[in-house]
Write an enzyme that holds these catalytic residues in place. Structure first.
Site, mmCIF file in Angstrom:
data_model
loop_
_atom_site.group_PDB
_atom_site.id
_atom_site.type_symbol
_atom_site.label_atom_id
_atom_site.label_comp_id
_atom_site.label_asym_id
_atom_site.label_seq_id
_atom_site.Cartn_x
_atom_site.Cartn_y
_atom_site.Cartn_z
ATOM 1 N N ALA A 42 -4.455 2.913 -1.056
ATOM 2 C CA ALA A 42 -4.344 2.182 -2.321
ATOM 3 C C ALA A 42 -5.099 0.855 -2.244
ATOM 4 C CB ALA A 42 -2.880 1.939 -2.665
ATOM 5 N N ASP A 43 -4.975 0.166 -1.130
ATOM 6 C CA ASP A 43 -5.711 -1.081 -0.935
ATOM 7 C C ASP A 43 -7.216 -0.842 -0.967
ATOM 8 O OD1 ASP A 43 -3.671 -3.026 -0.632
ATOM 9 O OD2 ASP A 43 -3.302 -2.381 1.412
ATOM 10 N N ILE A 44 -7.658 0.185 -0.248
ATOM 11 C CA ILE A 44 -9.089 0.460 -0.165
ATOM 12 C C ILE A 44 -9.642 0.868 -1.526
ATOM 13 C CG2 ILE A 44 -10.837 1.953 0.864
ATOM 14 C CD1 ILE A 44 -9.022 2.111 3.358
ATOM 15 N N ALA B 170 -9.941 -2.202 -3.599
ATOM 16 C CA ALA B 170 -11.026 -3.032 -3.084
ATOM 17 C C ALA B 170 -12.385 -2.531 -3.539
ATOM 18 C CB ALA B 170 -10.966 -3.076 -1.554
ATOM 19 N N ASP C 61 0.798 -1.222 0.000
ATOM 20 C CA ASP C 61 0.000 0.000 0.000
ATOM 21 C C ASP C 61 0.833 1.275 0.000
ATOM 22 O OD1 ASP C 61 -2.745 1.393 0.562
ATOM 23 O OD2 ASP C 61 -1.345 2.199 2.021
#
Length: 398
Positions: A169-171, A174, A142
């Site tokens: 970045a992950d969120i 997702a 991330d």
């Protein structure tokens, strides 16, 4: 009137996932009624299980991203473990994976391969940088992607860039994976065909950088890092109150500035003073503007400051920490807290922000222990007691 069922009731998702990007995407699907089967490594499972022990011994990331799922612990490098996953996928509606680049393809679990074999399947590949290009093989965590996407360059103070305090970045990846699955399921409803869905962390976060990116590409300069202050609006910042609190306010137009000057700063002449009367003037004279606002709010405690700002019609907020968020009066008034089961007992969790009035409440199932559902799932694909015992004996299932 009868309540409507959850919109993803009857949808089955198989996920070979880890960390945050894929697990957070599939948790949204589980909350909306999908059955999510989470395939984990036998030696410790999803490595996010080991990030910390903050949630009464469980990892906070894992608790956040994995409620409502069934945990199946398998060694996918063994053909027998891979065969189990293939059987589950054959009956699934959605498959999601975020393994390292190339790993899913080596197992035959990439979206293109699976969709060719199962035309009705929606198969999602989540990656750091996409399946092609010079960065395809690059490791992507991330904070690294936050840097590559430029988020860090516009966050922080003039002296110091900083990462976002959440895995942005992950969120981002997702939520685009989640919405991509929903879009593909709608298309399948009209065409009968699923298809691949591709999401990269870099591309997802680059989209979120839209305002500063367009500002820079078309205006020539990147927005300045200004801490809590707004780069192009003044006053728009956090100010310390007499009791040590911090109150953030935002003046969006010159009419609001006049009200702030008269009712809060208690100097109505500033509303028409050429040094402050327009936003451009206030930005050019930001230091003095902030001194005037800070001086007025610094004589009030936080509650008084917020009351006076509200009465004047000025947008404002209290700068809260996470303990205060957990006790936020608005979340309490709207009854947004629930308890979810876990291996260590019930844990507080927020209802997901998608509310469907007139329908069933989001399904906030238990956080699973590693391999909690392995035996039931192996039986569901037709395995006998002897076959299951052999898999456990050989370290293929746990």
């Amino acid at each position: 009137m009868d309540q409507q069922p959850l919109p993803l009731e009857g949808i089955t998702v198989v996920a070979v996932e880890q960390a945050v990007a894929a697990p957070f995407a599939t948790r949204q699907l589980a909350d909306l009624g999908a059955r999510v089967i989470k395939v984990e490594r036998i030696d410790g499972g999803d490595f996010a299980r080991g990030y910390d022990t903050a949630a009464r011994g469980l990892a906070s990331h894992f608790v956040w991203c994995n409620r409502g799922k069934e945990s199946l612990a398998l060694d996918l490098k063994d053909p027998r473990g891979l065969a189990v996953v293939r059987r589950l996928i054959a009956d699934a509606d959605v498959f999601v994976q975020n393994l390292a680049h190339g790993a899913a393809a080596r197992l035959g679990l990439d979206a293109a391969t699976l969709c060719a074999a199962h035309p009705a399947l929606v198969a999602v590949d989540i990656s750091g940088y996409g399946g092609s290009g010079p960065y395809a093989d690059k490791r992507a965590y991330d904070m690294l992607v936050q840097c590559e996407a430029g988020l860090v360059s516009v966050t922080g103070t003039p002296e110091q860039p900083v990462k976002a305090g959440v895995p942005a970045a992950d969120i981002a990846a997702a939520m685009y994976a989640f919405s991509g699955v929903l879009a593909a399921l709608v298309r399948r409803g009209t065409t009968g065909r699923g298809g691949p869905v591709e999401v990269s962390m870099l591309e997802a976060l680059a989209e979120w950088l839209g305002h500063p990116l367009h500002h820079t590409m078309h205006g020539g300069e990147a927005p300045a890092r200004t801490g809590l202050a707004h780069a192009v609006i003044a006053p728009y910042d956090a100010y310390t109150t007499a009791d040590g609190g911090r109150v953030l306010l935002s003046v969006q137009n010159d009419r609001e500035w006049c009200r702030l000057a008269e009712q809060v700063v208690r100097r109505p002449e500033l509303g028409t003073d050429p040094a402050y009367a327009t936003n451009a003037a206030r930005v050019a004279n930001r230091e003095r503007t902030d001194e005037l606002v800070a001086g007025a709010l610094g004589r009030l405690d936080a509650d008084e400051a917020l009351a006076r700002l509200e009465k004047a019609g000025i947008a404002c907020a209290r700068l809260r920490d996470l303990h205060e968020l957990a006790e936020h009066p608005q979340l309490a008034a709207r009854e947004r807290w629930r308890e979810v089961g876990s291996p260590v007992g019930p844990l507080r969790a927020l209802l997901p922000p998608i509310t469907l009035p007139g329908g069933e409440e989001a399904r906030m199932g238990e956080v699973p222990a590693l391999g909690q559902h392995t035996e039931a799932l192996l039986r569901a694909v037709g395995m006998t007691d002897d076959e299951i015992a052999a898999l456990r004996r050989d370290g293929v299932a746990a």
